[in-house]
Design a protein around this motif. Structure first.
Motif, PDB file in Angstrom:
ATOM      1  N   THR A 119      -0.427   7.073  -4.895  1.00  0.00           N
ATOM      2  CA  THR A 119       0.646   6.094  -5.058  1.00  0.00           C
ATOM      3  C   THR A 119       1.027   5.828  -6.514  1.00  0.00           C
ATOM      4  O   THR A 119       1.851   4.946  -6.774  1.00  0.00           O
ATOM      5  N   SER A 154       0.817  -1.211   0.000  1.00  0.00           N
ATOM      6  CA  SER A 154       0.000   0.000   0.000  1.00  0.00           C
ATOM      7  C   SER A 154       0.858   1.271   0.000  1.00  0.00           C
ATOM      8  O   SER A 154       0.313   2.375  -0.140  1.00  0.00           O
ATOM      9  N   PHE A 155       2.173   1.129   0.168  1.00  0.00           N
ATOM     10  CA  PHE A 155       3.066   2.287   0.183  1.00  0.00           C
ATOM     11  C   PHE A 155       3.917   2.325  -1.084  1.00  0.00           C
ATOM     12  O   PHE A 155       4.285   1.288  -1.643  1.00  0.00           O
ATOM     13  N   ARG A 156       4.223   3.534  -1.511  1.00  0.00           N
ATOM     14  CA  ARG A 156       5.136   3.754  -2.631  1.00  0.00           C
ATOM     15  C   ARG A 156       6.354   4.525  -2.126  1.00  0.00           C
ATOM     16  O   ARG A 156       6.222   5.447  -1.315  1.00  0.00           O
ATOM     17  N   TYR A 206       8.161   7.139   2.068  1.00  0.00           N
ATOM     18  CA  TYR A 206       7.028   6.257   1.759  1.00  0.00           C
ATOM     19  C   TYR A 206       5.718   7.025   1.939  1.00  0.00           C
ATOM     20  O   TYR A 206       5.569   7.809   2.886  1.00  0.00           O
ATOM     21  N   ARG A 207       4.768   6.786   1.045  1.00  0.00           N
ATOM     22  CA  ARG A 207       3.437   7.386   1.189  1.00  0.00           C
ATOM     23  C   ARG A 207       2.399   6.353   0.756  1.00  0.00           C
ATOM     24  O   ARG A 207       2.652   5.543  -0.153  1.00  0.00           O
ATOM     25  N   ASN A 208       1.233   6.385   1.422  1.00  0.00           N
ATOM     26  CA  ASN A 208       0.130   5.482   1.038  1.00  0.00           C
ATOM     27  C   ASN A 208      -1.034   6.270   0.440  1.00  0.00           C
ATOM     28  O   ASN A 208      -2.174   5.850   0.507  1.00  0.00           O
TER      29      ASN A 208
END
Length: 385
Positions: free
Chosen positions: A264, A134-136, A259-261
């Protein structure tokens, strides 16, 4: 600077079959990948005449050749070929360079810079977002002309955000920092801190339906040089792992994995990188002009408040490790006569494994005492295998 730790020295995607120089703790290293993909980390200092192995080429069975006289080294640091030797002449046992343990985790190449046996080494911290689909992730770096402990402490200093980052995630109208509790162990510390944010702008502002009075920011550090910043936005989580790599006493290479959810898709990477760069550009002139340039060794040398609790926790743990002998000191520095007058030599596990060779491939300072009573200016006897 602290030795005997795993240091993330390069982004994993940047390490290929081509030799690559990296710097950490004032020492140059060469990284390259074997044919099977594993990464090799050697001292970038040929023991013969100090040539840079990173300028050489890969040879034979995953070895590397010095560009100066062609000496070849295996991944374990042992010299395997000296082209100038006539047939039948052996290779001295002391002909080797330091080889450091390597692991590839969380998008980074980590080298263990010290001589502790495997069972005594501190752990690599765990970054759970890396394997969470779920994170990029995005990768960013910037060099800062300041000591790494100043850049390190800056990120866990919540009280500076309203004044340095008032347009990003600090609110100068509400600069108060409520008391917070620290959790952690011998190698890390973190805390949930309430901050008052400014109104979100740009792309984030367009998609933010609410404006909370406060946000919870998790700040923390992992020894020896990593800082975590977890910002809980109304529309998702942003987590930055900030590696403060000491190039020298007064230069730091900051490598960030963010990292961000939310957002994405790859289309949003540029926006995320621009926001990370903006934060660092706001911090850079502040830390580059701090005095004293180096972090004091004694807590009493600077005034501390409750909002400085994470920094104080780091300084106390750092003091204990200095007393244990983990500080990079004068014994780890060699001097020369060229433009780069000093170099750091970090012991590798091979030095502990081979006591008779413990200082055999150390470049010593001019005029320093040498083993066996010989000074470096006196001619050395040639060693044969």
């Amino acid at each position: 600077m602290l030795k005997n730790f795993w240091y993330a020295v390069e982004f994993a995607h940047a390490v290929t079959r081509a030799p690559r120089r990296v710097t950490c703790l004032g020492q140059d290293f060469v990284l390259y990948r074997r044919r099977d993909g594993r990464v090799v980390c050697l001292s970038d200092l040929c023991v013969h005449r100090g040539g840079a192995l990173s300028m050489g080429r890969l040879v034979g069975d995953d070895g590397i050749a010095c560009p100066y006289h062609g000496w070849e080294y295996a991944p374990d640091g042992a010299c395997t070929k000296i082209p100038a030797n006539p047939d039948g002449r052996g290779i001295p046992r002391k002909a080797r360079v330091d080889s450091y343990p390597v692991r590839e985790e969380y998008g980074m190449v980590w080298a263990f810079l010290g001589d502790l046996p495997e069972e005594e080494r501190p752990p690599i911290p765990h970054f759970p977002q890396h394997d969470d689909p779920s994170f990029r992730a995005v990768y960013f770096e910037m060099e800062i002309a300041a000591n790494y402990e100043r850049t390190f402490e800056n990120v866990v200093d919540a009280a500076h955000t309203p004044f340095v980052h008032g347009t990003s995630f600090g609110n100068p109208d509400r600069p108060q920092i409520p008391d917070f509790e620290i959790t952690g162990d011998d190698w890390s510390a973190e805390a949930d801190i309430l901050l008052s944010p400014p109104p979100p702008k740009g792309l984030w502002g367009l998609l933010s339906r609410t404006r909370p009075d406060t946000v919870v920011v998790t700040n923390g550090w992992y020894l020896p040089n990593i800082v975590k910043l977890h910002v809980r936005l109304p529309f998702g989580d942003l987590i930055l792992y900030d590696h403060n790599i000491p190039l020298s006493r007064d230069r730091t290479l900051v490598k960030i994995v963010g990292y961000r959810n939310f957002f994405t898709g790859g289309w949003a990477d540029r926006n995320a990188l621009r926001r990370i760069e903006k934060i660092l550009l706001q911090d850079r002139p502040i830390v580059e002009n701090q005095r004293p340039e180096l972090l004091p060794f004694d807590l009493a040398d600077e005034l501390h408040l409750r909002s400085d609790a994470l920094q104080v926790a780091y300084r106390r743990r750092r003091r204990a490790l200095i007393e244990r002998g983990w500080w990079v000191g004068d014994d780890d520095t060699a001097a020369g006569d060229g433009p780069r007058r000093t170099a750091t030599v970090i012991p590798s596990p091979a030095r502990r494994d081979n006591p008779e060779l413990a200082r055999a491939w150390t470049h010593r300072a001019r005029g320093a005492d040498a083993p066996g009573g010989r000074t470096p200016d006196a001619p050395a006897e040639e060693e044969t295998a």
